[in-house]
Design a protein around this motif. Structure first.
Motif, short mmCIF file in Angstrom:
data_model
loop_
_atom_site.label_atom_id
_atom_site.label_comp_id
_atom_site.label_asym_id
_atom_site.label_seq_id
_atom_site.Cartn_x
_atom_site.Cartn_y
_atom_site.Cartn_z
N THR A 4 0.81 -1.22 0.00
CA THR A 4 0.00 0.00 0.00
C THR A 4 0.84 1.27 0.00
O THR A 4 0.57 2.20 -0.76
N ASN A 5 1.85 1.36 0.85
CA ASN A 5 2.56 2.63 1.06
C ASN A 5 3.64 2.92 0.03
O ASN A 5 3.77 4.06 -0.41
N ILE A 17 9.31 -14.76 -10.67
CA ILE A 17 10.18 -13.79 -9.99
C ILE A 17 11.12 -13.20 -11.03
O ILE A 17 11.81 -13.91 -11.74
N ARG A 18 11.13 -11.83 -11.07
CA ARG A 18 11.95 -11.13 -12.05
C ARG A 18 12.94 -10.21 -11.34
O ARG A 18 12.58 -9.52 -10.37
N VAL A 19 14.14 -10.16 -11.84
CA VAL A 19 15.18 -9.29 -11.29
C VAL A 19 14.75 -7.83 -11.37
O VAL A 19 15.02 -7.03 -10.45
N ALA A 20 14.06 -7.44 -12.41
CA ALA A 20 13.61 -6.05 -12.57
C ALA A 20 12.71 -5.62 -11.41
O ALA A 20 12.78 -4.47 -10.96
N ASP A 21 11.88 -6.55 -10.89
CA ASP A 21 11.02 -6.22 -9.75
C ASP A 21 11.87 -5.96 -8.50
O ASP A 21 11.60 -5.01 -7.76
N PHE A 22 12.87 -6.81 -8.27
CA PHE A 22 13.77 -6.60 -7.13
C PHE A 22 14.50 -5.27 -7.25
O PHE A 22 14.62 -4.51 -6.29
N LEU A 27 15.39 0.29 -5.41
CA LEU A 27 15.49 1.71 -5.70
C LEU A 27 14.51 2.51 -4.84
O LEU A 27 14.86 3.56 -4.29
N LYS A 28 13.27 2.02 -4.71
CA LYS A 28 12.30 2.69 -3.85
C LYS A 28 12.77 2.72 -2.39
O LYS A 28 12.66 3.74 -1.71
N LEU A 29 13.28 1.59 -1.89
CA LEU A 29 13.78 1.53 -0.52
C LEU A 29 14.98 2.45 -0.32
O LEU A 29 15.08 3.17 0.69
N ASP A 30 15.90 2.47 -1.28
CA ASP A 30 17.07 3.32 -1.19
C ASP A 30 16.67 4.80 -1.13
O ASP A 30 17.20 5.58 -0.32
N THR A 31 15.71 5.21 -1.93
CA THR A 31 15.23 6.59 -1.95
C THR A 31 14.58 6.95 -0.62
O THR A 31 14.86 8.02 -0.06
N ALA A 32 13.73 6.07 -0.09
CA ALA A 32 13.06 6.35 1.18
C ALA A 32 14.06 6.40 2.33
O ALA A 32 13.97 7.27 3.21
N LEU A 33 15.05 5.50 2.35
CA LEU A 33 16.06 5.51 3.41
C LEU A 33 16.93 6.77 3.34
O LEU A 33 17.31 7.33 4.37
N LYS A 34 17.24 7.23 2.14
CA LYS A 34 18.03 8.47 1.99
C LYS A 34 17.25 9.66 2.56
O LYS A 34 17.82 10.50 3.24
N GLU A 35 15.96 9.72 2.28
CA GLU A 35 15.14 10.81 2.83
C GLU A 35 15.14 10.78 4.35
O GLU A 35 15.24 11.82 4.99
#
Length: 184
Positions: A4-5, A17-22, A27-35
């Motif tokens: 959801t979030n 399972i696709r590498v592109a999904d991982f 990338l989303k996690l890295d951006t949120a952690l940087k913020e």
């Protein structure tokens, strides 16, 4: 399926399972952690420690960039000879509207502890709420041994340039501390 979030991948047992999904999730996690790292909470803006006794404390607030902060926290550690109340004024005076709708000649009351008493549990803490908009009118919530106080001033944050603190008792003592923090 996605969370959801953050829209992270949620696989079913039958999904390929696709590498592109991982990679997209990382990338989303890295951006949120940087913020989170770049804005971990309150950052110290300025601090003042009184070096000689004064009857009136005056602090320059003109260096605060109100557009930069959602919340500005001010911690007041005040000491004088006998303990009493400190009266906080923005821009030196004025008329302020309080929680009950009445007007006051002070923005808030602050605790002032006696010089030789043990340290109290915490400072008077005031939260100003510019929400990144210097054109908003000043509003604040403060916490002290006097309880909760809400104050409102018909002046935009961009016009706030000074805070003055007076005492109904003896002079403020060396070691009084005033610290300002900002949170984005």
């Amino acid at each position: 399926n996605k969370t959801t979030n953050f829209g992270l991948s949620q696989w079913q047992s039958t999904d390929p399972i696709r590498v592109a999904d991982f990679n997209a999730d990382n990338l989303k996690l890295d951006t949120a952690l940087k913020e989170l790292r770049d804005c971990p909470g309150f950052q110290k803006i300025q601090e003042h420690i009184l070096e000689k006794s004064e009857h009136t404390l005056s602090y320059d607030l003109s260096g605060i960039d109100w557009k930069r902060w959602s919340v500005v926290r001010m911690d007041l550690h005040l000491i004088n000879g006998q303990g009493s109340e400190g009266y906080v004024h923005l821009n030196g005076g004025g008329s302020y509207i309080s929680l009950g709708g009445g007007t006051n000649s002070m923005f808030l009351k602050a605790e002032v502890r006696p010089e030789n008493s043990p340290e109290q549990p915490g400072p008077t803490r005031m939260f100003l709420l510019p929400m990144g908009n210097e054109d908003e009118y000043v509003r604040a919530i403060s916490f002290s041994n006097h309880g909760l106080l809400y104050s409102y001033l018909n002046t935009p944050y961009k016009q706030i340039n000074k805070m003055t603190i007076t005492s109904n008792g003896s002079a403020f003592r060396t070691g009084c501390k005033f610290t300002i923090y900002g949170m984005k």
